[in-house]
Scaffold this motif. Structure first.
Motif, mmCIF file in Angstrom:
data_model
loop_
_atom_site.group_PDB
_atom_site.id
_atom_site.type_symbol
_atom_site.label_atom_id
_atom_site.label_comp_id
_atom_site.label_asym_id
_atom_site.label_seq_id
_atom_site.Cartn_x
_atom_site.Cartn_y
_atom_site.Cartn_z
ATOM 1 N N ARG A 1 60.447 -94.009 -4.653
ATOM 2 C CA ARG A 1 61.814 -93.820 -5.145
ATOM 3 C C ARG A 1 62.767 -93.752 -3.963
ATOM 4 O O ARG A 1 62.341 -93.588 -2.814
ATOM 5 C CB ARG A 1 61.912 -92.553 -5.985
ATOM 6 C CG ARG A 1 61.820 -91.277 -5.163
ATOM 7 C CD ARG A 1 61.875 -90.042 -6.004
ATOM 8 N NE ARG A 1 60.540 -89.676 -6.464
ATOM 9 C CZ ARG A 1 60.265 -88.527 -7.073
ATOM 10 N NH1 ARG A 1 61.237 -87.689 -7.338
ATOM 11 N NH2 ARG A 1 59.036 -88.239 -7.449
ATOM 12 N N SER A 2 64.047 -93.876 -4.267
ATOM 13 C CA SER A 2 65.085 -93.707 -3.256
ATOM 14 C C SER A 2 65.714 -92.331 -3.419
ATOM 15 O O SER A 2 65.881 -91.841 -4.534
ATOM 16 C CB SER A 2 66.163 -94.789 -3.400
ATOM 17 O OG SER A 2 65.641 -96.076 -3.183
ATOM 18 N N GLY A 3 66.070 -91.728 -2.312
ATOM 19 C CA GLY A 3 66.702 -90.417 -2.373
ATOM 20 C C GLY A 3 66.478 -89.636 -1.100
ATOM 21 O O GLY A 3 65.843 -90.108 -0.143
ATOM 22 N N TYR A 4 67.005 -88.427 -1.071
ATOM 23 C CA TYR A 4 66.860 -87.539 0.078
ATOM 24 C C TYR A 4 65.585 -86.727 -0.084
ATOM 25 O O TYR A 4 65.473 -85.898 -0.991
ATOM 26 C CB TYR A 4 68.069 -86.611 0.195
ATOM 27 C CG TYR A 4 69.330 -87.318 0.621
ATOM 28 C CD1 TYR A 4 69.609 -87.539 1.960
ATOM 29 C CD2 TYR A 4 70.240 -87.781 -0.332
ATOM 30 C CE1 TYR A 4 70.768 -88.198 2.352
ATOM 31 C CE2 TYR A 4 71.398 -88.443 0.047
ATOM 32 C CZ TYR A 4 71.650 -88.648 1.389
ATOM 33 O OH TYR A 4 72.799 -89.309 1.775
ATOM 34 N N GLN B 1 63.751 -83.838 0.645
ATOM 35 C CA GLN B 1 64.186 -82.550 1.163
ATOM 36 C C GLN B 1 63.045 -81.597 1.482
ATOM 37 O O GLN B 1 63.140 -80.780 2.395
ATOM 38 C CB GLN B 1 65.138 -81.867 0.153
ATOM 39 C CG GLN B 1 66.365 -82.682 -0.182
ATOM 40 C CD GLN B 1 67.422 -82.587 0.886
ATOM 41 O OE1 GLN B 1 67.115 -82.362 2.042
ATOM 42 N NE2 GLN B 1 68.674 -82.755 0.517
ATOM 43 N N PHE C 1 67.350 -89.928 4.137
ATOM 44 C CA PHE C 1 67.331 -90.779 2.940
ATOM 45 C C PHE C 1 66.218 -91.815 3.083
ATOM 46 O O PHE C 1 66.130 -92.515 4.095
ATOM 47 C CB PHE C 1 68.678 -91.476 2.779
ATOM 48 C CG PHE C 1 68.870 -92.135 1.444
ATOM 49 C CD1 PHE C 1 69.238 -91.393 0.337
ATOM 50 C CD2 PHE C 1 68.671 -93.502 1.290
ATOM 51 C CE1 PHE C 1 69.422 -91.987 -0.891
ATOM 52 C CE2 PHE C 1 68.850 -94.113 0.063
ATOM 53 C CZ PHE C 1 69.226 -93.350 -1.038
ATOM 54 N N LYS D 1 63.357 -96.819 -1.757
ATOM 55 C CA LYS D 1 62.237 -97.225 -2.597
ATOM 56 C C LYS D 1 61.680 -98.572 -2.127
ATOM 57 O O LYS D 1 62.411 -99.523 -1.888
ATOM 58 C CB LYS D 1 62.692 -97.332 -4.057
ATOM 59 C CG LYS D 1 61.580 -97.731 -5.020
ATOM 60 C CD LYS D 1 62.101 -97.787 -6.448
ATOM 61 C CE LYS D 1 60.979 -98.189 -7.415
ATOM 62 N NZ LYS D 1 61.464 -98.252 -8.810
ATOM 63 N N PHE E 1 62.841 -84.400 -4.153
ATOM 64 C CA PHE E 1 64.042 -85.178 -3.843
ATOM 65 C C PHE E 1 65.227 -84.534 -4.566
ATOM 66 O O PHE E 1 65.206 -84.396 -5.796
ATOM 67 C CB PHE E 1 63.903 -86.626 -4.323
ATOM 68 C CG PHE E 1 62.889 -87.438 -3.569
ATOM 69 C CD1 PHE E 1 63.284 -88.328 -2.575
ATOM 70 C CD2 PHE E 1 61.540 -87.333 -3.861
ATOM 71 C CE1 PHE E 1 62.351 -89.080 -1.889
ATOM 72 C CE2 PHE E 1 60.603 -88.087 -3.181
ATOM 73 C CZ PHE E 1 61.012 -88.967 -2.191
ATOM 74 N N TYR E 2 66.255 -84.112 -3.839
ATOM 75 C CA TYR E 2 67.487 -83.628 -4.468
ATOM 76 C C TYR E 2 68.614 -83.701 -3.451
ATOM 77 O O TYR E 2 68.388 -83.938 -2.260
ATOM 78 C CB TYR E 2 67.326 -82.210 -5.034
ATOM 79 C CG TYR E 2 66.750 -81.196 -4.081
ATOM 80 C CD1 TYR E 2 67.565 -80.416 -3.271
ATOM 81 C CD2 TYR E 2 65.375 -80.993 -4.010
ATOM 82 C CE1 TYR E 2 67.037 -79.475 -2.420
ATOM 83 C CE2 TYR E 2 64.832 -80.057 -3.156
ATOM 84 C CZ TYR E 2 65.672 -79.296 -2.364
ATOM 85 O OH TYR E 2 65.131 -78.375 -1.510
ATOM 86 N N GLN E 3 69.849 -83.491 -3.914
ATOM 87 C CA GLN E 3 71.032 -83.745 -3.100
ATOM 88 C C GLN E 3 71.499 -82.533 -2.296
ATOM 89 O O GLN E 3 72.102 -82.683 -1.242
ATOM 90 C CB GLN E 3 72.187 -84.214 -3.998
ATOM 91 C CG GLN E 3 71.903 -85.480 -4.779
ATOM 92 C CD GLN E 3 71.752 -86.699 -3.896
ATOM 93 O OE1 GLN E 3 72.365 -86.772 -2.838
ATOM 94 N NE2 GLN E 3 70.927 -87.644 -4.302
#
Length: 444
Positions: free
Chosen positions: A216-219, A221, A248, A251, A278-280
């Motif tokens: 997946r794409s994302g931060y 953490q 970051f 994917k 993964f969260y912001q």
């Protein structure tokens, strides 16, 4: 099953950091108290206490309805005012300081508990109100329940005063910086306690590695470190993440690699995915790097022409000084072993040199025309040099940043008096710290 547990951990993290966590819990608690009181009222608790505590038991129906209606209206107004104040605080913090401090303000547990008390009292009052004069009671009126609603209201008024004080304190940049500093310091100390302090092994340079693509794409953490180490032990492999936590990932592109023969690559990747979060939100108690970034950005914002608050920038530099000193003994290469002392995991870490550039670079650029800020940065460098006597490997990184500060001061500070003060600071720095490479003075 592990995938479900991993998802539940992520959901739990999201819920715990949301502004509605404690309000929801306290609302459920007060609802339970209301139901319990209604049950006791059906057992005649008010009637049994009426003779012993006549001043506390409400026995007139119209009076009870008036009290409960007034309480419900007043508490609703407090709730509306409270949430309005929170939103104003978040908006002002985002505009005047840095948007990155907002998650820390949202997760303030004291304010959440006060709002939860308001919501809980309102729910309790509504439950009692709809049961006044109900045909299910042997008694005419739930007098004790009404009295408890009055007690909860008095408690709400007391905490409302505390809430006003708390919210007015929370918006002050000094308080925001101090809270961020304490969270970052605590996280750094926990990282130091877990740091094995071992040198990087040759396998990371000479081993045979297999790249793993991100699902997946994302931060990215957070990882469940113990679970990942156990997974690697079961598969008898070494896992290395290619980017520091908080960066970051894309994917379909490599974000990690393994050394060793995987028994089932797909199963390994699926199970590894359950241990990743993964969260912001950028919380300093999750990743100490966020604390450094938030303090730095607050200093830069304070130096902007729209804010023009060098005092805040100086305070931020002082906090960064202590944090950078605490960070010195932490190894740049974070490797972890399993319970059998076999190497299993490496986390990519932001190097000390990069951390110095991340923190000092923006402040130096935005404050290079202010001699007070430059003097404070040189004082920071002086303290780092003194602390680095126990960690000689950090001295070259500090020297590079010091040279950049001196170069900017030479280019942008034009007043002769200010240049003399900076030169005096450089003389003191060179004499006190005993540097191998003397820092040049500003040209006369």
């Amino acid at each position: 099953m592990k995938r479900i547990i991993g998802r539940l951990k992520l959901v739990a993290q999201f819920i715990y950091t949301s502004i509605g966590f404690y309000p929801t819990l306290l609302s459920l608690l007060f609802f339970g108290i209301a139901v319990l009181m209604i049950y006791f009222e059906t057992r005649g608790i008010s009637k049994s206490l009426e003779d012993e505590l006549p001043f506390f038991i409400i026995s007139h129906g119209e009076t009870a309805n008036m009290i409960l209606s007034s309480i419900a209206t007043g508490i609703f107004s407090l709730i509306a005012f409270g949430f309005t104040m929170v939103m104003l605080v978040l908006n002002q913090a985002s505009a005047n300081f840095s948007p990155r401090v907002i998650p820390g303000l949202i997760t303030s547990k004291s304010n959440q508990k006060v709002l939860g008390l308001f919501l809980g009292t309102l729910i309790y009052t509504l439950v009692v109100m709809v049961n006044v004069r109900s045909e299910h009671y042997d008694t005419d009126l739930p007098g004790l329940a009404v009295f408890l609603a009055m007690c909860f209201t008095i408690l709400c008024l007391a905490f409302f005063v505390y809430f006003i004080h708390s919210i007015s304190t929370a918006i002050q940049i000094g308080s925001i910086l101090e809270d961020t500093y304490k969270l970052t310091l605590d996280k750094l100390r926990r990282e130091l306690a877990q740091d094995e302090g071992k040198e990087l092994q040759a396998i990371f340079k000479t081993g045979s590695w297999q790249l793993l693509d991100s699902s997946r794409s994302g931060y990215l953490q957070k990882i469940d470190r113990n679970a990942v180490i156990e997974l690697c032990r079961e598969q008898d492999v070494v896992l290395e993440f290619l980017q520091p936590l908080g960066h970051f990932v894309i994917k379909g592109l490599p974000f990690a690699r393994v050394s060793g023969q995987l028994k089932d690559e797909e199963a390994f990747c699926n199970e590894l995915d359950t241990q990743l979060s993964f969260y912001q939100e950028e919380l300093a108690d999750v990743n100490y790097l966020y604390g450094f970034k938030q303090i730095t950005e607050s200093a830069v914002k304070a130096l902007s022409p729209s804010i023009n608050d060098p005092g805040t920038a100086i305070k931020a530099i002082d906090y960064l000084t202590d944090l950078l000193i605490v960070r010195m003994p932490l190894t740049d290469e974070k490797i972890f072993h399993d319970k059998e002392h076999v190497l299993r995991l490496r986390l990519d870490e932001v190097s000390y040199q990069d951390l110095l550039s991340l923190c000092l670079g923006p402040i130096r650029v935005y404050g290079r025309e202010d001699p007070v800020i430059l003097m404070r940065l040189l004082n920071l460098v002086k303290n780092l040099f003194l602390a680095a006597k126990s960690y000689p490997n950090r001295q070259s990184s500090i020297t590079k940043e010091a040279q950049l500060i001196v170069a900017d001061a030479d280019d942008f500070v034009k007043n002769e008096g200010d240049r003399q003060k900076i030169n005096q600071m450089l003389d003191s720095l060179n004499d006190t710290c005993g540097l191998d490479q003397t820092l040049p003075k500003l040209q006369a």
